[in-house]
Scaffold this active site. Structure first.
Site, PDB file in Angstrom:
ATOM      1  N   PHE A   3       0.852  -1.191   0.000  1.00  0.00           N
ATOM      2  CA  PHE A   3       0.000   0.000   0.000  1.00  0.00           C
ATOM      3  C   PHE A   3       0.889   1.244   0.000  1.00  0.00           C
ATOM      4  CE2 PHE A   3      -2.936   3.130   1.678  1.00  0.00           C
ATOM      5  CZ  PHE A   3      -4.135   2.778   1.094  1.00  0.00           C
ATOM      6  N   ASP A  43       2.083  -4.980   8.589  1.00  0.00           N
ATOM      7  CA  ASP A  43       0.856  -4.191   8.501  1.00  0.00           C
ATOM      8  C   ASP A  43      -0.307  -5.171   8.375  1.00  0.00           C
ATOM      9  OD1 ASP A  43      -1.318  -2.609   7.768  1.00  0.00           O
ATOM     10  OD2 ASP A  43      -0.053  -1.154   6.717  1.00  0.00           O
ATOM     11  N   TYR A  96     -10.891   0.687  10.348  1.00  0.00           N
ATOM     12  CA  TYR A  96     -12.127   0.919   9.579  1.00  0.00           C
ATOM     13  C   TYR A  96     -12.390  -0.111   8.496  1.00  0.00           C
ATOM     14  CZ  TYR A  96      -8.667   3.471   6.723  1.00  0.00           C
ATOM     15  OH  TYR A  96      -7.554   3.820   5.997  1.00  0.00           O
ATOM     16  N   LYS A  97     -11.513  -1.110   8.364  1.00  0.00           N
ATOM     17  CA  LYS A  97     -11.737  -2.135   7.338  1.00  0.00           C
ATOM     18  C   LYS A  97     -12.518  -3.299   7.959  1.00  0.00           C
ATOM     19  CE  LYS A  97      -7.923  -0.414   4.638  1.00  0.00           C
ATOM     20  NZ  LYS A  97      -6.478  -0.362   4.505  1.00  0.00           N
ATOM     21  N   ARG A 125     -11.834  -5.372  -7.383  1.00  0.00           N
ATOM     22  CA  ARG A 125     -11.537  -5.936  -6.068  1.00  0.00           C
ATOM     23  C   ARG A 125     -12.836  -6.208  -5.304  1.00  0.00           C
ATOM     24  NH1 ARG A 125      -7.989  -2.930  -1.459  1.00  0.00           N
ATOM     25  NH2 ARG A 125      -9.783  -1.551  -1.533  1.00  0.00           N
TER      26      ARG A 125
HETATM   27  C1  PLP Z   1      -5.892   0.843   4.337  1.00  0.00           C
HETATM   28  C2  PLP Z   1      -4.423   0.759   4.519  1.00  0.00           C
HETATM   29  C3  PLP Z   1      -3.731   1.803   5.131  1.00  0.00           C
HETATM   30  C4  PLP Z   1      -4.454   3.051   5.534  1.00  0.00           C
HETATM   31  O1  PLP Z   1      -3.660   3.942   6.198  1.00  0.00           O
HETATM   32  P1  PLP Z   1      -4.314   5.246   6.872  1.00  0.00           P
HETATM   33  O2  PLP Z   1      -3.211   5.868   7.582  1.00  0.00           O
HETATM   34  O3  PLP Z   1      -5.438   4.771   7.736  1.00  0.00           O
HETATM   35  O4  PLP Z   1      -4.872   6.077   5.770  1.00  0.00           O
HETATM   36  C5  PLP Z   1      -2.363   1.646   5.326  1.00  0.00           C
HETATM   37  N1  PLP Z   1      -1.735   0.523   4.930  1.00  0.00           N
HETATM   38  C6  PLP Z   1      -2.392  -0.489   4.330  1.00  0.00           C
HETATM   39  C7  PLP Z   1      -1.655  -1.709   3.920  1.00  0.00           C
HETATM   40  C8  PLP Z   1      -3.749  -0.394   4.099  1.00  0.00           C
HETATM   41  O5  PLP Z   1      -4.393  -1.380   3.491  1.00  0.00           O
END
Ligand code: PLP
Length: 429
Positions: free
Chosen positions: A134, A203, A228-229, A388
């Protein structure tokens, strides 16, 4: 034997986790396959948030820090998340964003690497990650590398094993890849990294609440994750951070705000870090958001009496297996490819399809039909455009899978995705 709608209905009827869906009011006419991006709102959240706003904030005001346990909230919610990721009580705090928490743990890990360098000579000058990690993870690591005179090396997954050498300080990976849904073997990768003296930062954004995670068993060093996921904590919910208790007291992280202080209400001019994970807090935390996050985490913990993460995992694999099989049976000949591994051990809780043309518009046409997935752009090279679909086993059923594939089939056969309104890009894809 091909699968029928009746087969899917029978699977729902026999599903021991089916009742968990009642924890959500999913909008009528919606099949929500985007819980990997923003989880569905728990039905308990509006009343709980209203209570925090009107009673705790509105009436009890500043007394609520004590009276309603506000001050303990990051640790209280963290303890609940810990149960889902193989961490102990007192080892996790719910705080800040994933990006900010990554900055903290990468900084702490770099401190450790520097302190452990033989004769103070830093020979490990690389952070390794995946090219398709990400982007925010890569941006944070890149910025830290610049600051510390280090190098961020981006690899394809199959190149990682041979890149674990004595020049590497940190291996930073997302456990389940956000684009492909491919999952790493956390214990094996961590062991391989440790054998070369490399620290691991994981992560768990697409893992917490989606797949079983055992941070303790894997002997991981640091982990962050998203609220939030799959934890259903609401838009911009606080994220979480875990540090292996072996490391937690060695250093403190650079965002050394007063909420990470050993005695914040002593108001001393110098910083004394709180013991353990509390030092990973920075400033005053968002109570309304933490209350909503707790509702979300509770929806996942509700599975504990029904087999917990193992049962959710079994259902998730059954859902994604079914989706892959139905797409291949019913949408053959329409140019769809599969980016997600077929191997169970390598698959998270989402399925990603590729298509050379029209991936974005097909997703838009599906959303117009009430099937909500999302689109992730490719890089014009080996990483293709992706459709997705996230499968949250708490609220997605087998009949939902049937209908979503049926809609996909109709969108492809009719060519309706070619309509101009489905080809206009929105700011958020
Ligand atoms: C969704 C996601 C994020 C989100 O980061 P925020 O700081 O909450 O915007 C970070 N890393 C990964 C791998 C994600 O899937």
């Amino acid at each position: 034997m091909t699968t029928t709608l009746q087969d899917c209905q029978a699977l729902d009827a026999a599903d021991p986790l089916r009742g968990l869906r009642a924890q959500f009011n999913i909008p009528a006419g919606t099949i929500y396959l985007d819980g990997n991006s923003l989880g569905v709102m728990p039905a308990s959240a509006p009343a709980r948030v209203a209570e925090v706003v009107t009673r705790e904030w509105g009436t009890d005001l500043i007394q609520s820090w004590n009276k309603h346990g506000w001050f303990q909230m990051p640790g209280q919610v963290g303890d609940k998340i810990a149960r889902l990721i193989g961490a102990g009580a007192g080892e996790v705090v719910a705080t800040d964003s994933t990006s900010v928490n990554l900055f903290k743990v990468l900084s702490a890990a770099l401190n450790m690497v520097q302190a452990d360098a033989p004769n103070g000579q830093l020979t490990r000058k690389r952070i390794i990650s995946e090219r398709s990690n990400f982007p925010t993870d890569l941006y944070i690591a890149e910025a830290l590398c610049k600051q510390h005179g280090m190098e961020l090396v981006l690899l394809e997954p199959e190149e990682i094993a041979s890149a674990l050498t004595a020049e590497v300080a940190i291996l930073m990976l997302t456990h389940v890849n956000y684009r492909t849904g491919a999952m790493h073997d956390m214990a094996a990768v961590t062991a391989a990294a440790h054998a070369e003296g490399i620290l691991t930062v994981w992560d768990l954004a697409h893992s917490a609440g989606a797949v079983p995670v055992d941070l303790t068993g894997a002997k991981a060093d640091f982990a962050v994750g998203c609220g939030y996921k799959y934890l259903n904590g609401g838009p911009g919910a606080p994220a979480f951070v875990w540090v292996n208790p072996l490391h937690a007291n060695r250093f403190w992280q650079p965002l050394a705000g007063w909420w990470g202080h050993a005695a914040p209400f002593a108001f001393t001019p110098d910083y004394q870090p709180a013991p353990g994970i509390t030092r990973y807090q920075c400033g005053t935390q968002p109570m309304i958001s933490l209350a909503a996050l707790e509702c979300g985490v509770d929806t996942v913990l509700a599975a504990e009496t029904l087999g917990g993460m193992a049962a959710l995992r079994a259902k998730s694999l059954a859902l994604t297996d079914l989706f892959i099989r139905l797409v291949e049976e019913r949408c053959a000949g329409h140019g769809l490819g599969l980016a997600t591994p077929r191997e169970h051990a390598q698959r998270g809780s989402q399925v990603c399809l590729t298509r050379d043309e029209g991936a974005y518009a097909i997703v838009q046409a599906l959303i117009a039909r009430g099937v909500v997935g999302d689109f992730r752009a490719g890089d014009g090279g080996i990483h293709k455009d992706i459709l997705r679909f996230g499968f949250t086993p708490l609220y997605i059923g087998f009949e939902d899978v049937w209908h979503s594939v049926e809609h996909l089939k109709q969108v492809l056969e009719s060519g309706e995705w070619q309509r101009p309104e489905f080809n206009r890009k929105h700011a958020v894809t």
